[in-house]
Write a protein that holds these residues in place. Sequence first.
Motif, short mmCIF file in Angstrom:
data_model
loop_
_atom_site.label_atom_id
_atom_site.label_comp_id
_atom_site.label_asym_id
_atom_site.label_seq_id
_atom_site.Cartn_x
_atom_site.Cartn_y
_atom_site.Cartn_z
N THR A 151 0.80 -1.22 0.00
CA THR A 151 0.00 0.00 0.00
C THR A 151 0.84 1.28 0.00
N PRO A 152 1.89 1.41 0.84
CA PRO A 152 2.67 2.66 0.82
C PRO A 152 3.31 2.96 -0.53
N GLY A 153 3.59 1.91 -1.31
CA GLY A 153 4.22 2.12 -2.60
C GLY A 153 3.24 2.32 -3.73
N ILE A 154 2.13 1.58 -3.72
CA ILE A 154 1.14 1.66 -4.79
C ILE A 154 0.21 2.85 -4.59
N TYR A 155 -0.06 3.19 -3.32
CA TYR A 155 -0.91 4.34 -3.01
C TYR A 155 -0.13 5.29 -2.09
N PRO A 156 0.84 6.01 -2.63
CA PRO A 156 1.73 6.81 -1.78
C PRO A 156 1.07 8.08 -1.23
N VAL A 157 1.60 8.52 -0.11
CA VAL A 157 1.24 9.82 0.46
C VAL A 157 2.53 10.59 0.72
N VAL A 158 2.45 11.91 0.65
CA VAL A 158 3.62 12.76 0.84
C VAL A 158 3.27 13.91 1.77
N MET A 159 4.29 14.41 2.46
CA MET A 159 4.11 15.56 3.34
C MET A 159 4.49 16.83 2.56
N GLU A 160 3.63 17.85 2.64
CA GLU A 160 3.89 19.12 1.96
C GLU A 160 3.69 20.29 2.92
N MET A 161 4.54 21.30 2.79
CA MET A 161 4.36 22.50 3.59
C MET A 161 3.31 23.39 2.93
N CYS A 162 2.38 23.93 3.73
CA CYS A 162 1.40 24.86 3.17
C CYS A 162 1.39 26.20 3.90
N VAL A 179 9.31 15.15 9.81
CA VAL A 179 9.35 16.60 9.65
C VAL A 179 10.24 17.19 10.72
N VAL A 180 11.13 18.09 10.31
CA VAL A 180 11.91 18.90 11.25
C VAL A 180 11.70 20.35 10.83
N SER A 181 11.03 21.12 11.66
CA SER A 181 10.71 22.51 11.34
C SER A 181 11.31 23.44 12.39
N ASN A 182 12.13 24.39 11.93
CA ASN A 182 12.79 25.32 12.85
C ASN A 182 11.90 26.49 13.24
N THR A 183 10.79 26.65 12.54
CA THR A 183 9.84 27.72 12.85
C THR A 183 8.43 27.14 12.84
N TRP A 184 7.50 27.91 13.38
CA TRP A 184 6.09 27.49 13.38
C TRP A 184 5.60 27.37 11.93
N SER A 185 5.22 26.17 11.54
CA SER A 185 4.81 25.92 10.15
C SER A 185 3.66 24.92 10.14
N THR A 186 2.96 24.87 9.01
CA THR A 186 1.85 23.94 8.84
C THR A 186 2.11 23.06 7.62
N PHE A 187 1.82 21.77 7.79
CA PHE A 187 2.05 20.79 6.73
C PHE A 187 0.77 19.97 6.53
N THR A 218 -9.44 20.23 1.65
CA THR A 218 -8.46 20.40 0.57
C THR A 218 -8.86 21.49 -0.41
N GLY A 219 -10.14 21.63 -0.68
CA GLY A 219 -10.57 22.61 -1.68
C GLY A 219 -10.59 24.03 -1.18
N HIS A 220 -10.43 24.24 0.13
CA HIS A 220 -10.53 25.59 0.69
C HIS A 220 -9.28 26.03 1.45
N PHE A 221 -8.48 25.10 1.89
CA PHE A 221 -7.29 25.42 2.66
C PHE A 221 -6.15 25.69 1.67
N VAL A 222 -6.03 26.93 1.24
CA VAL A 222 -5.09 27.30 0.18
C VAL A 222 -3.69 27.48 0.77
N LYS A 223 -2.68 27.04 -0.01
CA LYS A 223 -1.30 27.21 0.43
C LYS A 223 -0.93 28.70 0.48
N LYS A 224 -0.24 29.07 1.56
CA LYS A 224 0.26 30.44 1.69
C LYS A 224 1.67 30.36 2.26
N LEU A 225 2.63 30.11 1.38
CA LEU A 225 4.02 30.02 1.82
C LEU A 225 4.57 31.43 2.00
N ARG A 226 4.66 31.82 3.26
CA ARG A 226 5.13 33.18 3.55
C ARG A 226 5.70 33.21 4.95
#
Length: 342
Positions: A151-162, A179-187, A218-226
């Motif tokens: 399952t992890p290979g055929i149906y993969p999931v990934v972590m993304e910063m948003c 995940v190693v984050s040096n500042t307050w971040s959301t993934f 997913t359809g409303h939580f828009v990425k805001k990398l800032r």
Amino acid sequence: HNPNSMKMKRTADRADHVEKGDDSSTGVTPPNKKRQIKNRESSSSSDDQPCAVLHLNVGGDLTAVLRRTLTSIEDSMLASRFSGRWDDSLEKDRDGNFFIDQPLELFQPMINYLRAKSCETSLAPSVTSPEFESEIKNRDFIRMVEYFGMTPGIYPVVMEMCRGELDMAQISGHPNLDVVSNTWSTFTLERRGHNRPITSFSVILGKVEEFQIGWVRTGHFVKKLRPGHHKGVGEEKFSYGLDCCRGGLLYEGSFTKLDGMGPTHNKEGTVICCENKGERWLVNGRLVASSIALVETFQLPPDLQQYSLVPAFSGKGDWKVCEVELDHETSNQKTTISHARL
């Protein structure tokens, strides 16, 4: 020399060769012996290393595949079975082909997917997981994939910063979602190349100063990398989650305190498990919140019963996501079933 004794010795030698399946007097090797020799040659090369090409009998159909293709998903049953350590004990047909008791119409698409992933590049379209027009075949395929631990290979999931700054965090992919984050971040934990919704997951905390975990639309939580501070999961609109520092549940900024949960539940080594899209929360194996127990004090957001949610994590520090569970049906199928019940 005694002629009789010499004759008896030759007779004994001949009998010994015949018993081993070889007639040295004629130089002919019986067919069954040829198959045994072929099996030994195919299972190892001249330097005793496992053969690179495996010949398979899949449900009665013959096919061939590279060993590294079958073993490309680490820690899977398929990788362990065909690692080369168990070749002598694996089930084979009468011609020495490894036998897999699955229909080729299901097994072959899985192999083709692994082959495509092995040569995937950024210049070509992303590889997508196998899908079938028949819902029955889709379910049978998922069942087979789960059985082989793929399952992890055929149906993969990934972590993304948003939320946050990319250069301030390190994200590891399969098989470790660290995940190693040096500042307050959301993934967010995103699907890649398939439509099977994520239903449950666990998080092992490292050293974290702040941590909020939950779900976002997913359809409303828009990425805001800032740069700069931002609201976390459960505080922002279209999000719901568990605040590990304050010990309570959050829904779009509304906080509900949980009895018996406090700051000690965000210390290093804490395991947080979220089941069925937030209907049950467990900390170190102890149930701290459920939709049934909190029915009088906390109403689950209606979006939790929809299929547009993904896991999300806000924090500063390090943590690891594990035990990700996917729905046994795709989101398209689930939407149809959900509408049928309304």
